[in-house]
Design a protein around this motif. Structure first.
Motif, PDB file in Angstrom:
ATOM      1  N   ALA A 168      55.790  60.295  75.864  1.00 44.40           N
ATOM      2  CA  ALA A 168      54.616  60.069  75.021  1.00 44.40           C
ATOM      3  C   ALA A 168      54.167  58.614  75.094  1.00 44.40           C
ATOM      4  N   ALA A 169      55.128  57.694  75.039  1.00 46.56           N
ATOM      5  CA  ALA A 169      54.789  56.275  75.121  1.00 46.56           C
ATOM      6  C   ALA A 169      54.193  55.920  76.481  1.00 46.56           C
ATOM      7  N   LEU A 170      54.642  56.604  77.525  1.00 44.05           N
ATOM      8  CA  LEU A 170      54.128  56.340  78.868  1.00 44.05           C
ATOM      9  C   LEU A 170      52.779  56.985  79.110  1.00 44.05           C
ATOM     10  N   LEU A 171      52.675  58.265  78.757  1.00 45.35           N
ATOM     11  CA  LEU A 171      51.554  59.072  79.220  1.00 45.35           C
ATOM     12  C   LEU A 171      50.324  58.989  78.326  1.00 45.35           C
ATOM     13  N   LEU A 172      50.493  58.692  77.042  1.00 42.30           N
ATOM     14  CA  LEU A 172      49.306  58.606  76.188  1.00 42.30           C
ATOM     15  C   LEU A 172      48.329  57.530  76.668  1.00 42.30           C
ATOM     16  N   PRO A 173      48.783  56.308  76.950  1.00 49.29           N
ATOM     17  CA  PRO A 173      47.835  55.333  77.525  1.00 49.29           C
ATOM     18  C   PRO A 173      47.312  55.760  78.887  1.00 49.29           C
ATOM     19  N   ALA A 205      50.318  50.537  77.706  1.00 53.16           N
ATOM     20  CA  ALA A 205      48.904  50.335  77.411  1.00 53.16           C
ATOM     21  C   ALA A 205      48.374  49.070  78.085  1.00 53.16           C
ATOM     22  N   ALA A 206      49.186  48.001  78.068  1.00 58.15           N
ATOM     23  CA  ALA A 206      48.759  46.765  78.723  1.00 58.15           C
ATOM     24  C   ALA A 206      48.612  46.961  80.224  1.00 58.15           C
ATOM     25  N   ALA A 207      49.504  47.740  80.835  1.00 55.97           N
ATOM     26  CA  ALA A 207      49.410  48.004  82.271  1.00 55.97           C
ATOM     27  C   ALA A 207      48.153  48.793  82.604  1.00 55.97           C
ATOM     28  N   VAL A 217      63.170  52.534  67.866  1.00 55.69           N
ATOM     29  CA  VAL A 217      61.755  52.349  67.524  1.00 55.69           C
ATOM     30  C   VAL A 217      61.191  51.130  68.245  1.00 55.69           C
ATOM     31  N   ALA A 218      61.978  50.061  68.305  1.00 53.98           N
ATOM     32  CA  ALA A 218      61.504  48.849  68.985  1.00 53.98           C
ATOM     33  C   ALA A 218      61.313  49.103  70.479  1.00 53.98           C
ATOM     34  N   ALA A 219      62.266  49.807  71.094  1.00 51.42           N
ATOM     35  CA  ALA A 219      62.167  50.091  72.528  1.00 51.42           C
ATOM     36  C   ALA A 219      60.956  50.967  72.830  1.00 51.42           C
ATOM     37  N   LEU A 220      60.757  52.008  72.023  1.00 45.76           N
ATOM     38  CA  LEU A 220      59.622  52.901  72.239  1.00 45.76           C
ATOM     39  C   LEU A 220      58.299  52.179  71.986  1.00 45.76           C
ATOM     40  N   SER A 221      58.253  51.370  70.947  1.00 44.26           N
ATOM     41  CA  SER A 221      57.030  50.621  70.649  1.00 44.26           C
ATOM     42  C   SER A 221      56.710  49.638  71.776  1.00 44.26           C
ATOM     43  N   LEU A 222      57.745  48.983  72.273  1.00 49.49           N
ATOM     44  CA  LEU A 222      57.536  48.045  73.382  1.00 49.49           C
ATOM     45  C   LEU A 222      57.048  48.775  74.630  1.00 49.49           C
ATOM     46  N   LEU A 223      57.637  49.938  74.904  1.00 49.29           N
ATOM     47  CA  LEU A 223      57.198  50.702  76.076  1.00 49.29           C
ATOM     48  C   LEU A 223      55.747  51.137  75.926  1.00 49.29           C
TER      49      LEU A 223
END
Length: 455
Positions: free
Chosen positions: A190-195, A29-31, A18-24
């Motif tokens: 999902a973590a990559l592509l949603l932002p 999003a920051a990028a 969860v921490a790794a996915l949240s960080l990604l």
């Protein structure tokens, strides 16, 4: 469906996952925000420059309200803005836009000195590249894949569940590991592509561009999960598995691309644009001490249509001055062509390196799609050169035929036409990335079946 939900619940129960996915997700999003902000700054800079340019042109036009003004005076003091606006996808892969000029003002003087006058960035500071989606995908996403995959098999073995799983679900062994890996790939994507999708919608990127970036991201992410699965299948402990994966990441993502880049630069030497600028200026400065006939003779070699015009008898004439600048450009034309060919040769070899190094291929794909690579920069320079030539051809009749330059002539000067966005999809690089992904997928599947078989 219940099996998929069960596996998803197991993944989300892991605090590290969860921490790794949240960080990604946060970094992605920051990028995207950083990329959009960088593009917005470039757009605002262009807008301010064009506004200032309009005011300056109005001032220059007022000077031509009287008849008999000299065209050479206008050509020397009038600056013309050229600009290369970012493409809708530039925020995701800034490429060379953060190190090369996207806004340049030119005059009727020698072109080569003006093209490279702003080439003053520090290459060591530019080496890491910008913080954008491409950086997160290529360099950071593999680390998250390693965090999610390093104990995929070793963790089950260390807890004593591996033989139990192999014995209780022998017919569904493949489905079990496929579900676990595919769920992890899906969560990372999902973590990559949603932002990214939100950024694409905000920037108004074309549908085919969004699809192409998504395909590249899926291929590269799947490849790294395949690499991680292959490495996980070869080690009996999660610690050694993580060390092996980190070693692969360092080698494939950092060391080998750096080594390949060094070898390419050594094998294909190329000068610097600033060297062309200095050489052109030296040629122009030397022209002040040469007989005017020699300067005109060098100019007439490339512009014979003006050979029969009246000669210059006084100490100074604008047509001699601009002929001296053009002769300086002509003297370095061969060096400029060699410099350009060297850069293109380096780019071709970099593309070939991408056939075996997925990070290089992915970076090249994203930069070409976003129209922020070397080809985009050279296309902008070509558009500037074409505009500069149109200015010269417009002014030469006034200079060499000594015609007066009136307000109507000033208003009729050529205007710069913006280069259209030319982002494209390099099919050969995409094919190479697809083949690497398939190859690693086959190796990972074979390794997993052997490592999880009941023996």
């Amino acid at each position: 469906m219940n099996l998929w939900r069960t596996e998803l619940a197991l993944i989300l129960r892991s605090r590290m996952a969860v921490a790794a996915l949240s960080l990604l997700l946060a970094v992605s999003a920051a990028a995207i925000v950083a990329g959009l902000h960088a593009v917005s700054l470039q757009q605002s800079t262009i807008a301010r420059a064009l506004q200032a340019q309009a005011g300056e042109m109005a001032t220059q036009a007022a000077r031509h309200s009287y008849a008999g003004n000299d065209a050479g005076d206008t050509g020397y003091y009038t600056f013309h803005a050229t600009w290369d606006p970012p493409s809708p996808l530039a925020f995701a892969a800034l490429g060379q836009r953060d190190v090369h000029p996207y806004l340049l003002r030119i005059r009727l003087l020698g072109l080569q000195a003006q093209l490279y006058e702003s080439e003053n960035f520090n290459p060591e500071l530019a080496l890491p590249g910008g913080f954008d989606f491409a950086f997160v995908l290529i360099y950071l996403m593999p680390l998250v894949a390693i965090a999610l995959m390093h104990d995929l098999i070793a963790g089950e073995r260390e807890s004593g569940r591996l033989r139990l799983l192999a014995a209780t679900v022998p017919g569904d062994a493949r489905g079990l590991w496929c579900r676990r890996i595919l769920l992890r790939i899906g969560l990372v994507l999902a973590a990559l592509l949603l932002p990214l999708l939100a950024g694409l919608a905000y920037a108004g990127a074309l549908g085919w561009q969004a699809l192409a970036v998504t395909i590249v991201s899926v291929l590269y992410t799947t490849l790294w999960f395949a690499v991680s699965a292959w490495a996980a299948a070869r080690q009996r402990s999660s610690a050694t598995s993580a060390m092996l994966m980190i070693g692969i990441w360092l080698t494939v993502t950092l060391l080998l691309p750096t080594l390949a880049n060094a070898l390419i630069q050594r094998a294909v030497p190329a000068g610097r644009g600033v060297d062309l600028m200095l050489e052109q200026r030296q040629q122009v400065h030397a022209g002040w001490d040469q007989p005017k006939e020699e300067t005109f003779e060098r100019f007439f070699r490339s512009h014979p249509e003006w050979r029969g015009t009246p000669p210059v008898t006084g100490r100074f004439h604008w047509k001699w001055y601009f002929a001296m600048h053009q002769a300086g450009d002509d003297s370095v034309a061969g060096q400029a062509a060699d410099y350009r060919n060297s850069l293109l040769t380096r780019q071709r070899w970099t593309d070939r390196v991408g056939w075996v190094l997925p990070g290089v291929a992915t970076q090249g794909l994203l930069h070409r799609l976003a129209d922020t690579d070397l080809h985009a920069q050279l296309a902008y320079q070509d558009r500037i050169a074409s505009f500069h030539e149109s200015l010269r051809l417009y002014f030469y009749p006034y200079l060499f035929q000594e015609r007066p330059f009136r307000r109507s002539d000033f208003d009729a000067m050529p205007s710069y036409a913006v280069r259209p966005s030319a982002g494209s999809l390099p099919w050969l690089s995409l094919f190479a990335l697809s083949m690497l992904t398939i190859l690693m997928g086959v190796l990972a599947a074979h390794g997993l079946l052997r490592a999880t078989a009941l023996r």
